[in-house]
Motif scaffolding. Sequence first.
Motif, PDB file in Angstrom:
ATOM      1  N   ALA A   1       0.828  -1.208   0.000  1.00 23.59           N
ATOM      2  CA  ALA A   1       0.000   0.000   0.000  1.00 23.59           C
ATOM      3  C   ALA A   1       0.862   1.258   0.000  1.00 23.59           C
ATOM      4  O   ALA A   1       0.536   2.259  -0.660  1.00 23.59           O
ATOM      5  N   THR A   2       1.980   1.216   0.716  1.00 17.83           N
ATOM      6  CA  THR A   2       2.875   2.372   0.761  1.00 17.83           C
ATOM      7  C   THR A   2       3.531   2.606  -0.591  1.00 17.83           C
ATOM      8  O   THR A   2       3.682   3.760  -1.031  1.00 17.83           O
ATOM      9  N   CYS A   3       3.939   1.545  -1.266  1.00 15.09           N
ATOM     10  CA  CYS A   3       4.520   1.695  -2.611  1.00 15.09           C
ATOM     11  C   CYS A   3       3.495   2.310  -3.561  1.00 15.09           C
ATOM     12  O   CYS A   3       3.831   3.167  -4.392  1.00 15.09           O
ATOM     13  N   ASN A   4       2.239   1.886  -3.434  1.00 20.05           N
ATOM     14  CA  ASN A   4       1.183   2.447  -4.273  1.00 20.05           C
ATOM     15  C   ASN A   4       0.975   3.929  -3.974  1.00 20.05           C
ATOM     16  O   ASN A   4       0.844   4.757  -4.897  1.00 20.05           O
ATOM     17  N   THR A   5       0.948   4.281  -2.691  1.00 19.69           N
ATOM     18  CA  THR A   5       0.790   5.682  -2.308  1.00 19.69           C
ATOM     19  C   THR A   5       1.974   6.512  -2.771  1.00 19.69           C
ATOM     20  O   THR A   5       1.809   7.651  -3.238  1.00 19.69           O
ATOM     21  N   GLN A   6       3.180   5.954  -2.666  1.00 17.09           N
ATOM     22  CA  GLN A   6       4.358   6.680  -3.112  1.00 17.09           C
ATOM     23  C   GLN A   6       4.304   6.953  -4.615  1.00 17.09           C
ATOM     24  O   GLN A   6       4.686   8.024  -5.078  1.00 17.09           O
ATOM     25  N   GLY A   7       3.797   5.991  -5.376  1.00 13.42           N
ATOM     26  CA  GLY A   7       3.608   6.219  -6.807  1.00 13.42           C
ATOM     27  C   GLY A   7       2.639   7.355  -7.076  1.00 13.42           C
ATOM     28  O   GLY A   7       2.849   8.166  -7.990  1.00 13.42           O
ATOM     29  N   LYS A   8       1.576   7.440  -6.280  1.00 16.07           N
ATOM     30  CA  LYS A   8       0.604   8.529  -6.433  1.00 16.07           C
ATOM     31  C   LYS A   8       1.231   9.873  -6.042  1.00 16.07           C
ATOM     32  O   LYS A   8       0.949  10.899  -6.681  1.00 16.07           O
ATOM     33  N   LEU A   9       2.071   9.883  -5.015  1.00 13.11           N
ATOM     34  CA  LEU A   9       2.749  11.124  -4.643  1.00 13.11           C
ATOM     35  C   LEU A   9       3.681  11.597  -5.754  1.00 13.11           C
ATOM     36  O   LEU A   9       3.776  12.803  -6.025  1.00 13.11           O
ATOM     37  N   ASP A  10       4.378  10.662  -6.379  1.00 12.09           N
ATOM     38  CA  ASP A  10       5.219  11.028  -7.521  1.00 12.09           C
ATOM     39  C   ASP A  10       4.378  11.600  -8.659  1.00 12.09           C
ATOM     40  O   ASP A  10       4.795  12.557  -9.334  1.00 12.09           O
ATOM     41  N   ALA A  11       3.198  11.027  -8.878  1.00 10.68           N
ATOM     42  CA  ALA A  11       2.303  11.540  -9.916  1.00 10.68           C
ATOM     43  C   ALA A  11       1.816  12.946  -9.584  1.00 10.68           C
ATOM     44  O   ALA A  11       1.683  13.798 -10.475  1.00 10.68           O
ATOM     45  N   VAL A  12       1.547  13.207  -8.300  1.00 12.88           N
ATOM     46  CA  VAL A  12       1.140  14.549  -7.878  1.00 12.88           C
ATOM     47  C   VAL A  12       2.258  15.550  -8.147  1.00 12.88           C
ATOM     48  O   VAL A  12       2.011  16.653  -8.679  1.00 12.88           O
ATOM     49  N   HIS A  13       3.484  15.185  -7.813  1.00 11.57           N
ATOM     50  CA  HIS A  13       4.615  16.087  -8.056  1.00 11.57           C
ATOM     51  C   HIS A  13       4.772  16.372  -9.548  1.00 11.57           C
ATOM     52  O   HIS A  13       4.992  17.525  -9.959  1.00 11.57           O
ATOM     53  N   THR A  14       4.647  15.341 -10.372  1.00 12.04           N
ATOM     54  CA  THR A  14       4.759  15.526 -11.825  1.00 12.04           C
ATOM     55  C   THR A  14       3.662  16.454 -12.341  1.00 12.04           C
ATOM     56  O   THR A  14       3.915  17.343 -13.179  1.00 12.04           O
ATOM     57  N   ALA A  15       2.440  16.276 -11.848  1.00  9.93           N
ATOM     58  CA  ALA A  15       1.325  17.127 -12.275  1.00  9.93           C
ATOM     59  C   ALA A  15       1.541  18.578 -11.849  1.00  9.93           C
ATOM     60  O   ALA A  15       1.242  19.516 -12.610  1.00  9.93           O
ATOM     61  N   LEU A  16       2.092  18.789 -10.654  1.00 11.92           N
ATOM     62  CA  LEU A  16       2.359  20.156 -10.192  1.00 11.92           C
ATOM     63  C   LEU A  16       3.456  20.814 -11.028  1.00 11.92           C
ATOM     64  O   LEU A  16       3.402  22.025 -11.296  1.00 11.92           O
ATOM     65  N   VAL A  17       4.449  20.045 -11.437  1.00  8.83           N
ATOM     66  CA  VAL A  17       5.491  20.584 -12.321  1.00  8.83           C
ATOM     67  C   VAL A  17       4.882  21.014 -13.650  1.00  8.83           C
ATOM     68  O   VAL A  17       5.202  22.084 -14.190  1.00  8.83           O
ATOM     69  N   ASP A  18       3.968  20.196 -14.193  1.00  5.89           N
ATOM     70  CA  ASP A  18       3.291  20.550 -15.449  1.00  5.89           C
ATOM     71  C   ASP A  18       2.463  21.823 -15.284  1.00  5.89           C
ATOM     72  O   ASP A  18       2.443  22.687 -16.173  1.00  5.89           O
ATOM     73  N   ILE A  19       1.760  21.940 -14.153  1.00  7.87           N
ATOM     74  CA  ILE A  19       0.970  23.151 -13.900  1.00  7.87           C
ATOM     75  C   ILE A  19       1.876  24.369 -13.823  1.00  7.87           C
ATOM     76  O   ILE A  19       1.559  25.443 -14.358  1.00  7.87           O
ATOM     77  N   ASP A  20       3.003  24.198 -13.176  1.00 10.38           N
ATOM     78  CA  ASP A  20       3.916  25.323 -12.973  1.00 10.38           C
ATOM     79  C   ASP A  20       4.508  25.827 -14.287  1.00 10.38           C
ATOM     80  O   ASP A  20       4.885  26.996 -14.387  1.00 10.38           O
ATOM     81  N   ARG A  21       4.587  24.980 -15.284  1.00 11.64           N
ATOM     82  CA  ARG A  21       5.272  25.344 -16.536  1.00 11.64           C
ATOM     83  C   ARG A  21       4.342  25.877 -17.614  1.00 11.64           C
ATOM     84  O   ARG A  21       4.785  26.097 -18.740  1.00 11.64           O
ATOM     85  N   THR A  22       3.083  26.071 -17.316  1.00  8.82           N
ATOM     86  CA  THR A  22       2.146  26.495 -18.352  1.00  8.82           C
ATOM     87  C   THR A  22       1.268  27.632 -17.861  1.00  8.82           C
ATOM     88  O   THR A  22       1.040  27.784 -16.655  1.00  8.82           O
TER      89      THR A  22
END
Length: 328
Positions: free
Chosen positions: A251-272
Amino acid sequence: MRARLRRLVRRLLFRRTVKYRLLRHLAAVLVLGAVGGTALLVSYDSVHRVPAELQARSVPAVQDAVAFRKALRDADTQVHRSYVDGLMDTVGPGERYRQQSGAADQALSRLSGRQIEGDDGRRVVEVLNELHKAYQDAVNEAAYHRGAENRLMREQKLREAETVLRRDVTGILPRLAELQRDQLGSIEDETDVSAADKAGWGVAVTALLLLALVLALAWRVLWRHCGRLFSGWLAVALVLVGTLAIAPLAATCNTQGKLDAVHTALVDIDRTDDQDRIDAGAATVRDTIAATSTATRALPWLAAGCGVAVVCAAGGLLWRLYDDYGRD
């Protein structure tokens, strides 16, 4: 005195009777259960409390910074359009400029209250607020100087506004870009797996696997020396320990994957500055964080599982000790 103490310790730890072997297994169960359960709960909580923290402050801070930048650029675009179209002499920078300038003020005010960079971040936001006021004053003064006779003064004020907005290092946009980089760096640190987290999981999984091994050895002792082929207490404990060693980590590995996805999405938001991409990224962040809620709510159940596993393991051994050796 020391010799007597050594003999006592040797008698307790190294006597090979079944009773003392079960006592040693019981002590190991209690120690490993305490260490493994504590490490498991702490490590699990350290990862699963991050989504709520992101939702409360970090994500809104990034979104407010992007909203301020977008509104500011849109307002500046409207100022130049009004000047090029010759509207500056009649209606000033225009209604759209005033709307976007007001939106920029609101975003900057929210950003000040949600700042995640501590005192340094608040000082940057205060400077941005002062620079934004200077930019607005320059634009308003340019709109005040109307007519062909004031054309040079109007252009000078527009250049001042452009300088305040884009000047290298000290302008609004360069300072804002630096603040956004710091915000994303803090979020990356917050969502990344630290060395302490890895060590905590190593301790938790190792202790739980050793606990399962101790339970298997204790079951073997009961089978070979006590004629107890099956022990319901130890069976329940073994199943729980095995589940606790695997399910929370998965479950923690799954949550960590989601946290990485959140960070990636925030980077995309920041660049546009494209509103559709910003909205899509915000929806991704919101849905991804919401998807971690089930795992986050599982912490009390993990605590209960750890307690039940230790109670079953210790209870099974104590019952055999009392039933078979209670009169010894």
